[in-house]
Design a protein around this motif. Structure first.
Motif, PDB file in Angstrom:
ATOM      1  N   GLN A 292      -3.672   4.327   2.614  1.00 36.76           N
ATOM      2  CA  GLN A 292      -4.340   3.370   3.486  1.00 36.76           C
ATOM      3  C   GLN A 292      -4.824   4.028   4.784  1.00 36.76           C
TER       4      GLN A 292
ATOM      5  N   GLY B 150      -8.893   0.301  -2.105  1.00 37.87           N
ATOM      6  CA  GLY B 150      -7.536   0.131  -1.591  1.00 37.87           C
ATOM      7  C   GLY B 150      -6.697  -0.759  -2.468  1.00 37.87           C
TER       8      GLY B 150
ATOM      9  N   SER C  86       0.815  -1.202   0.000  1.00 35.67           N
ATOM     10  CA  SER C  86       0.000   0.000   0.000  1.00 35.67           C
ATOM     11  C   SER C  86       0.856   1.263   0.000  1.00 35.67           C
TER      12      SER C  86
END
Length: 291
Positions: free
Chosen positions: A48, A188, A44
């Motif tokens: 996040q 995400g 990520s």
């Protein structure tokens, strides 16, 4: 009619020795607000933490950088990837931003980055929040051990790493172990995959994967640091994480017996589906340790 406060968030780049570090920073209501440095995980980036920043950013100064090889951060040609280099850049970023006192939130890759910084600059750390950020061998699942055992040049090793960098692999990191996948937004893993598919990013992740063993070599040092400095600590952990399972959370209590531990019935990305439970814990912790 009154509405919940939503924070004002700045999005900037900061030059750190030729690396253009992207970061998000909330603007709290008061200039002396507690500071929380948010160190993201794999695969990520600072995005996040977007929802956490929105919820807590009016009361606290939340700062979330992207490491080299992640998110919107840009690196010069020939940048050599390894966890020491990620820590070097992140430490220099903190210094350039003028942060000298903060609570550190470490998640996944954020643990090896953050603990390297803590070893070098213990005076910066006023408290520690750990979310599925491992520093103990008992916190490594068999799958994690097999992955860390991969070595460059070994037949099939690079292919095994690259298999994890595909959309199914990225999505699985969010959904595997989650109690209710419907609570996890697809944005995400979709955004993560966008960044992974940029030129040079998969090569960066392969290099970091092969360097992960350097973190295990430092576990004893990090545990000694915890015992020596005994930072106030909050541990929030997805107990069904297929890579960093529950024993990794409980192991912190061996060196930090006063730490506050909360386990949640979810996987690796616990903030995705347990933000309503975790955000108040973070806020309460910041209020207690910031003096």
């Amino acid at each position: 009619m009154s509405f919940p406060a939503v924070s004002r968030v700045l999005h900037r780049h900061l030059d750190v020795d030729g690396v253009e570090v992207f970061y998000r920073e909330s603007v709290p209501d008061r200039p002396d607000a507690p500071v929380l440095l948010l160190l993201h995980g794999f695969p990520s980036a600072s995005h996040q933490f977007r929802r956490l920043i929105d919820v807590l950013g009016t009361r606290y100064r939340l700062v979330a950088p992207d490491y080299p090889g992640f998110g919107h951060t840009r690196v010069p040609d020939g940048f050599a990837y390894g966890f020491d280099r990620l820590a070097d850049v992140t430490e220099a970023f903190v210094r350039r931003l003028g942060l000298s006192r903060f609570v550190m939130y470490v998640f996944d890759f954020g643990a090896p980055v953050g603990f390297r910084i803590a070893e070098r600059r213990p005076e910066w750390i006023t408290g520690l929040i750990v979310q599925n950020g491992n520093a103990y061998t008992e916190g490594l699942s068999p799958a994690a051990r097999d992955f860390i055992a991969l070595r460059p040049g070994t037949e099939g090793a690079e292919e095994a790493v690259r298999d994890l960098l595909t959309l199914p692999g990225t999505r699985g990191q969010y959904e595997d172990g989650a109690g209710d996948p419907e609570l996890i937004a697809p944005d995400g893993w979709t955004l993560d995959q966008h960044f992974l598919d940029l030129p040079g990013r998969k090569e960066a992740q392969v290099a970091l994967a092969f360097d992960y063993r350097s973190n295990l070599e430092r576990y004893d040092r990090w545990q000694a640091w915890l015992r020596e400095h005994t930072p106030p600590a909050l541990i929030v952990w997805g107990a069904d994480d297929p890579f960093f399972p529950e024993p990794g959370a409980r192991a912190y209590l061996r060196d930090l017996p006063g730490a506050e531990l909360h386990l949640f019935g979810t996987g690796h990305f616990a903030l995705e589906d347990h933000l309503p439970q975790i955000a108040p814990l973070v806020a309460g912790f910041l209020d207690r340790v910031w003096t």
